[in-house]
Every structure is written in C-alpha cells, then in structure tokens.
Design a protein around this motif. Structure first.
Motif, PDB file in Angstrom:
ATOM      1  N   GLU A  65      85.016  41.053 -19.200  1.00 59.68           N
ATOM      2  CA  GLU A  65      84.466  41.245 -17.854  1.00 59.68           C
ATOM      3  C   GLU A  65      82.935  41.139 -17.834  1.00 59.68           C
ATOM      4  OE1 GLU A  65      88.533  42.895 -17.812  1.00 59.68           O
ATOM      5  OE2 GLU A  65      86.843  42.948 -19.215  1.00 59.68           O
ATOM      6  N   ILE A  66      82.275  41.479 -18.937  1.00 60.03           N
ATOM      7  CA  ILE A  66      80.805  41.438 -18.942  1.00 60.03           C
ATOM      8  C   ILE A  66      80.244  40.177 -19.585  1.00 60.03           C
ATOM      9  CG2 ILE A  66      80.688  43.961 -19.050  1.00 60.03           C
ATOM     10  CD1 ILE A  66      79.855  43.633 -22.013  1.00 60.03           C
ATOM     11  N   LEU A 109      73.513  47.790 -20.211  1.00 57.31           N
ATOM     12  CA  LEU A 109      74.789  47.561 -20.871  1.00 57.31           C
ATOM     13  C   LEU A 109      75.228  48.900 -21.456  1.00 57.31           C
ATOM     14  CD1 LEU A 109      77.025  45.720 -21.925  1.00 57.31           C
ATOM     15  CD2 LEU A 109      75.564  45.197 -23.892  1.00 57.31           C
ATOM     16  N   ALA A 151      78.343  37.656 -17.365  1.00 61.91           N
ATOM     17  CA  ALA A 151      77.161  38.257 -16.742  1.00 61.91           C
ATOM     18  C   ALA A 151      75.979  38.382 -17.698  1.00 61.91           C
ATOM     19  CB  ALA A 151      77.505  39.627 -16.169  1.00 61.91           C
ATOM     20  N   GLN A 174      69.296  45.072 -16.271  1.00 58.71           N
ATOM     21  CA  GLN A 174      70.588  45.750 -16.187  1.00 58.71           C
ATOM     22  C   GLN A 174      70.779  46.661 -17.385  1.00 58.71           C
ATOM     23  OE1 GLN A 174      72.509  41.855 -15.922  1.00 58.71           O
ATOM     24  NE2 GLN A 174      73.549  42.537 -14.052  1.00 58.71           N
ATOM     25  N   TRP A 221      83.484  48.694 -22.230  1.00 57.84           N
ATOM     26  CA  TRP A 221      82.150  48.147 -21.979  1.00 57.84           C
ATOM     27  C   TRP A 221      81.972  47.928 -20.482  1.00 57.84           C
ATOM     28  CZ3 TRP A 221      78.538  47.956 -25.620  1.00 57.84           C
ATOM     29  CH2 TRP A 221      78.924  47.928 -26.959  1.00 57.84           C
ATOM     30  N   GLU A 222      80.747  48.145 -19.988  1.00 58.10           N
ATOM     31  CA  GLU A 222      80.466  47.866 -18.591  1.00 58.10           C
ATOM     32  C   GLU A 222      78.987  47.525 -18.425  1.00 58.10           C
ATOM     33  OE1 GLU A 222      81.314  51.290 -16.223  1.00 58.10           O
ATOM     34  OE2 GLU A 222      79.907  52.587 -17.289  1.00 58.10           O
ATOM     35  N   LEU A 223      78.692  46.792 -17.370  1.00 59.94           N
ATOM     36  CA  LEU A 223      77.318  46.426 -17.043  1.00 59.94           C
ATOM     37  C   LEU A 223      76.933  47.174 -15.781  1.00 59.94           C
ATOM     38  CD1 LEU A 223      75.137  44.537 -18.186  1.00 59.94           C
ATOM     39  CD2 LEU A 223      75.898  42.806 -16.550  1.00 59.94           C
TER      40      LEU A 223
END
Length: 226
Positions: A82-83, A132, A86, A130, A141-143
């Motif tokens: 998903e990241i 991380l 990006a 951003q 994991w996410e942004l």
C-alpha cells in the motif's frame, strides 16, 4: 607474583565487561529528532517483540538508505504494498526513531495523538514531507501525511493512531536536486558503533590477548625461579 595475578585478573575482568557493553552499545541508536509535545517522547529504538524481518528493515535505515533497497527489504510485510507507490523515488530525511506517550499524555477524543516533531535537517527546499510509520500495535506499515510544516522552527505536525517507530521521508527539493542530509548524531553513531560491531570486538580480543600474554609471562617467570 601476587601483583602479576592481580594484574591478569583486572585484564580479564575488563575484557568481559567490554564484551557485555559492546553488545548493548551495538543495539543502541540515537536520533536528532525530538518532540516539544507534552507527554510525547522521541527516543532510541526499542524493537523488543517486533517481527525479526521488520526489525532488521527498520534498523538498517539511515538518512542515506536507498528507498529502493528498503522497499525490497519490506516486501511481503503487512502494508508494504500500500505504501510502495507513494514512497518510490523519495528519500529518507532521518533514520528511524521511536515515539511513545508517557502516562497522562493528552490524546484526541478518538484516541489518536497529534504530535509535533522537531527535525533539525528540515529546510524550505524540501517538499512532500511525510512520516513513514510502523505500527507495532496493528503490525503494519503506513504513510502519515503531515498536517503542518513550520520551516522556521523546523517542526512538522502529524496525527498518529498509535505511537511506535517512525522516520521522515521527503520528495526532491524545489530545485530538483536530491537532498543530502547532515544528521551529525547519526553519522557519529555510525562511526563509533558499526553495524557489525567489528571494531568493538577487535578491542575485546586485544584485551583478552593481553591477558593471556600476561598469564604466559607469569608462568615463565615462575618456571625460571624454580
């Protein structure tokens, strides 16, 4: 002879002490990032209980780590896909640091935390800033998008669902050039505590060798006087 025995004992004790200390030191990390938010602490990494592959990917990151290599390291981990798009082509402004809330720290009504981070390397040429984040609570994991950037005071503000290891990532500068960070603390740590711990081990072995040489000398002296 008693003096020589005492000397040898001291050398062996020093070797064992340095050996134990080197293991602890090699595991420690430092960061220049801090937080002025009350009750929020930015500290060295604590990866106890974190999946081994995730922990290795996190500890490998410095401000100079290639993003492509990092994405390869986390491939297959939760949230990585998903990241990926990006952050492809972006770069790390810092290494990873740990964020946690002390008892009594204020949070938002929905349980999230709005945190200000002081980032010494931040300047007004940096864009698309951003965070991380690896959530140890949710195992993903996410942004995180920052809600405010104060270039003058070198502050970024963002809201976290939970607090755990994070790092700052950025796009290219306004001039189109890649940012070259000068994280002096991280550089100093890299020089004094190599990833492999090799130089520290050399010192331990050197002291141990000195101890054995001293022991051999003492034995030879004893034989010579007999």
């Amino acid at each position: 002879m008693k003096g020589m025995k005492k000397f040898i004992t001291c050398l062996l004790t020093a070797a064992l002490t340095l050996g134990a200390a080197s293991a602890v030191f090699a595991a420690s990390k430092t960061t220049d990032v801090s937080s002025p938010t009350g009750g929020i602490v930015v500290a060295a990494l604590d990866l106890n209980g974190v999946d081994k592959d995730v922990a290795e990917a996190i500890t490998d990151v410095t401000e100079k780590t290639d993003m492509k290599d990092f994405l390869e390291d986390i491939k297959g981990q939760k949230g990585a896909d998903e990241i990926a798009d990006a952050i492809t082509g972006k770069q790390f402004l810092t290494g990873f640091f740990d964020i946690y809330a002390e008892d009594g720290a204020k949070h938002n009504e929905d349980g999230t935390y709005t945190v200000q981070l002081n980032v010494p390397e931040l300047d007004d040429t940096m864009t698309t800033i951003q965070i991380l984040h690896y959530s140890t609570v949710r195992g993903t994991w996410e942004l995180i998008e920052v809600s405010a950037v104060d270039y003058k005071n070198k502050l970024v503000t963002a809201t976290f669902k939970d607090l755990s290891p994070a790092t700052i990532v950025i796009a290219k500068t306004a001039s189109g050039k890649t940012v070259v960070s000068t994280n002096k603390t991280a550089q100093k740590a890299a020089k004094t505590a190599p990833k492999t711990g090799a130089s520290t081990n050399y010192m331990v072995w050197l002291i141990a060798a000195m101890a054995f040489i001293g022991a051999a000398f003492a034995v030879s002296r004893k034989k010579a006087t007999m």
